[in-house]
Write a protein that holds these residues in place. Structure first.
Motif, short mmCIF file in Angstrom:
data_model
loop_
_atom_site.label_atom_id
_atom_site.label_comp_id
_atom_site.label_asym_id
_atom_site.label_seq_id
_atom_site.Cartn_x
_atom_site.Cartn_y
_atom_site.Cartn_z
N MET A 169 -2.80 34.78 24.38
CA MET A 169 -3.24 33.41 24.59
C MET A 169 -2.06 32.57 25.06
SD MET A 169 -6.46 33.29 23.85
CE MET A 169 -7.68 34.26 22.95
N VAL A 170 -2.30 31.67 26.00
CA VAL A 170 -1.26 30.81 26.55
C VAL A 170 -1.67 29.37 26.32
CG1 VAL A 170 0.04 30.21 28.62
CG2 VAL A 170 -0.73 32.54 28.28
N ASP A 222 -4.65 40.59 30.78
CA ASP A 222 -5.36 39.32 30.97
C ASP A 222 -4.84 38.27 29.98
OD1 ASP A 222 -6.98 40.24 33.01
OD2 ASP A 222 -8.44 41.08 31.60
N TYR A 223 -4.62 37.07 30.50
CA TYR A 223 -4.18 35.96 29.67
C TYR A 223 -5.24 34.86 29.74
CZ TYR A 223 0.51 37.95 29.41
OH TYR A 223 1.58 38.77 29.17
N TYR A 224 -5.41 34.16 28.62
CA TYR A 224 -6.36 33.07 28.56
C TYR A 224 -5.65 31.83 28.03
CZ TYR A 224 -9.66 36.94 28.84
OH TYR A 224 -10.32 38.06 29.23
N SER A 242 -11.19 29.70 31.00
CA SER A 242 -10.84 30.92 30.28
C SER A 242 -12.03 31.49 29.53
CB SER A 242 -9.69 30.64 29.31
OG SER A 242 -8.51 30.30 30.02
N ALA A 243 -12.89 30.62 28.98
CA ALA A 243 -14.08 31.11 28.29
C ALA A 243 -15.04 31.80 29.26
CB ALA A 243 -14.79 29.94 27.59
N PRO A 283 2.77 33.94 32.76
CA PRO A 283 1.47 34.60 32.91
C PRO A 283 0.78 34.25 34.22
CG PRO A 283 1.72 33.73 30.70
CD PRO A 283 2.87 33.22 31.48
N ARG A 284 0.96 33.02 34.71
CA ARG A 284 0.32 32.63 35.96
C ARG A 284 0.91 33.42 37.13
NH1 ARG A 284 -2.94 27.50 36.83
NH2 ARG A 284 -3.56 26.97 34.72
#
Length: 428
Positions: free
Chosen positions: A326-327, A313-315, A360-361, A284-285
């Motif tokens: 989610m990661v 989008d990944y969080y 991420s938040a 994801p990065r």
């Protein structure tokens, strides 16, 4: 018969050595040959030797794992795993017997536990041979893939030693030799990590398989297989660098040893990250970086929509997942893996409530700001529409003016006065 002392020498220096052993004169160096060409050949031979050693370390033909179940080291773990599986199975039988009044659910659990226990005990002996065969297959596939295409990194380095733009530059040759030596040290670390990790996971196989005796809990099996396959397929990170190799070669024309050195160090760092953190944390990065680069360099709406659809989008999450995409952070991944095996044997662990990382938040709040405002407005409108109308109230009389005195309420009746005393009787 004694070995030839010139066997370990290559290039023109070998000819000098053989002439000296035979008592003859060295070859003539006035025609451009001799020491100069011999030094160049030595550099190329050293680089080829380092490349060959690097390939053997990254994709060895043998793994540090038992070949069969009769190995003494593996047999100890196998004995422990088998007895543990039987002990767990006996506990399940006792529990099912004590709660036999529950009927079909307990009988179903007993049947599942019986089948999985037999499968676990039978599969324990097959793990060492399967790991050996898979490791050999991966090594052969790795070497075949790198020998079949000249755009792979190691093949490009071998070709650039002859045809690169800076191939005749001594500084470039020394640079690639120095980087190869440093990369060889990193490759040794990768080799030790992979081989010792494979050995540890093979020895853990009976304990992991014994967890199936509880009735088919495969969470520990999935974690174990995922990490083991990640260790085995880590060398294929070199194939992920192949597009960059082709791009660098096209940009420099005939290739560059300096660019090859940079890519070689990047490959070793990537392999170490793959071994310790796994692909889900890196993928994801990298995808997010590619998406950001595309969005910054183009304003085409079609290209932006395509890259956003392909790279959502990944969080990052610190504890349990809250939603899709989610990661896990590395700390969270290690925390999850630490208790998987114990959980497979029924040892429960306290789970913290799920939450995102701070970054991420913040990113999620900024991304969903417009959507959140629309939801809040819609909720307000829905509350206003659902609220019943207020009932009509009667008009209240006007309050008296402060100048006019309000009528006083009547005073409460007081106690009556006492009756007068009676007169005395006559004739007294």
């Amino acid at each position: 018969m004694a070995d030839n002392p010139c066997d370990g020498i290559r290039g023109s220096a070998r000819e000098y050595c053989e002439r000296g052993q035979e008592g003859g004169q060295p070859p003539n160096v006035s025609d451009g040959g001799g020491l100069t060409d011999g030094a160049s050949e030595h550099v190329k031979d050293l680089a080829e030797t380092l490349l060959k050693t690097l390939t053997d370390l990254l994709a060895p033909n043998r793994a540090w794992a038992p070949k069969a179940a009769d190995n003494w080291l593996y047999s100890q773990f196998m004995w422990l795993g088998q007895h543990l599986a039987i002990a767990v199975f006996v506990c399940v039988v006792v529990v099912c017997a004590l709660t036999a009044w529950q009927g079909a659910p307990r009988l179903k659990q007993l049947g599942a536990s019986t089948g999985w226990t037999l499968a676990a005990v039978a599969g324990m002996a097959a793990v060492p041979g399967a790991v050996m065969l898979l490791n050999s297959a991966v090594s052969q596939a790795f070497k075949t893939a790198f020998n079949s295409n000249e755009l792979t990194l190691l093949g490009t380095i071998s070709d650039d030693l002859e045809h690169a733009t800076d191939a005749g530059n001594p500084l470039a040759s020394l640079l690639i030799i120095a980087v190869l030596v440093v990369t060889l040290a990193l490759a040794v670390l990768v080799f030790l990590t992979r081989q010792l990790g494979i050995l540890a996971f093979v020895l853990m196989a009976p304990l992991v398989l014994a967890s199936l005796a509880r009735g088919g809990d495969t969470s520990a099996i999935r974690m174990w297989a995922n990490r083991l396959l990640g260790l085995m397929f880590a060398p294929f990170a070199l194939l992920a660098i192949s597009p960059l190799v082709g791009t660098a070669k096209a940009a420099t024309g005939a290739g560059s040893l300096a660019m090859d050195a940079v890519l070689l160090v990047a490959v070793d760092v990537l392999m170490l990250r793959l071994i310790f953190h796994g692909v889900p944390y890196i993928g994801p990065r990298v995808a997010g970086a590619v998406r950001t680069a595309v969005e910054r360099r183009t304003t085409d709406p079609l290209a932006r929509n395509l890259v956003r659809a392909g790279v959502p989008d990944y969080y990052e999450r610190e504890t349990t997942p809250r939603g899709p995409r989610m990661v896990d952070t590395p700390r969270r991944a290690l925390t999850q893996d630490r208790g998987v095996l114990l959980a497979a044997f029924g040892v429960t662990q306290d789970r913290r409530p799920g939450r995102l990382t701070t970054a991420s938040a913040v990113k999620q709040v900024r991304t969903d700001a417009a959507r959140t405002a629309q939801i809040v407005q819609a909720r307000r409108q829905a509350r206003a529409a659902a609220q019943p109308p207020a009932p009509a109230t009667r008009a209240r009389p006007a309050s008296p003016s402060p100048r006019t005195s309000a009528p006083r309420p009547p005073a409460p009746p007081g106690p009556r006065p006492p009756a007068p005393p009676a007169p005395p009787p006559s004739g007294a």
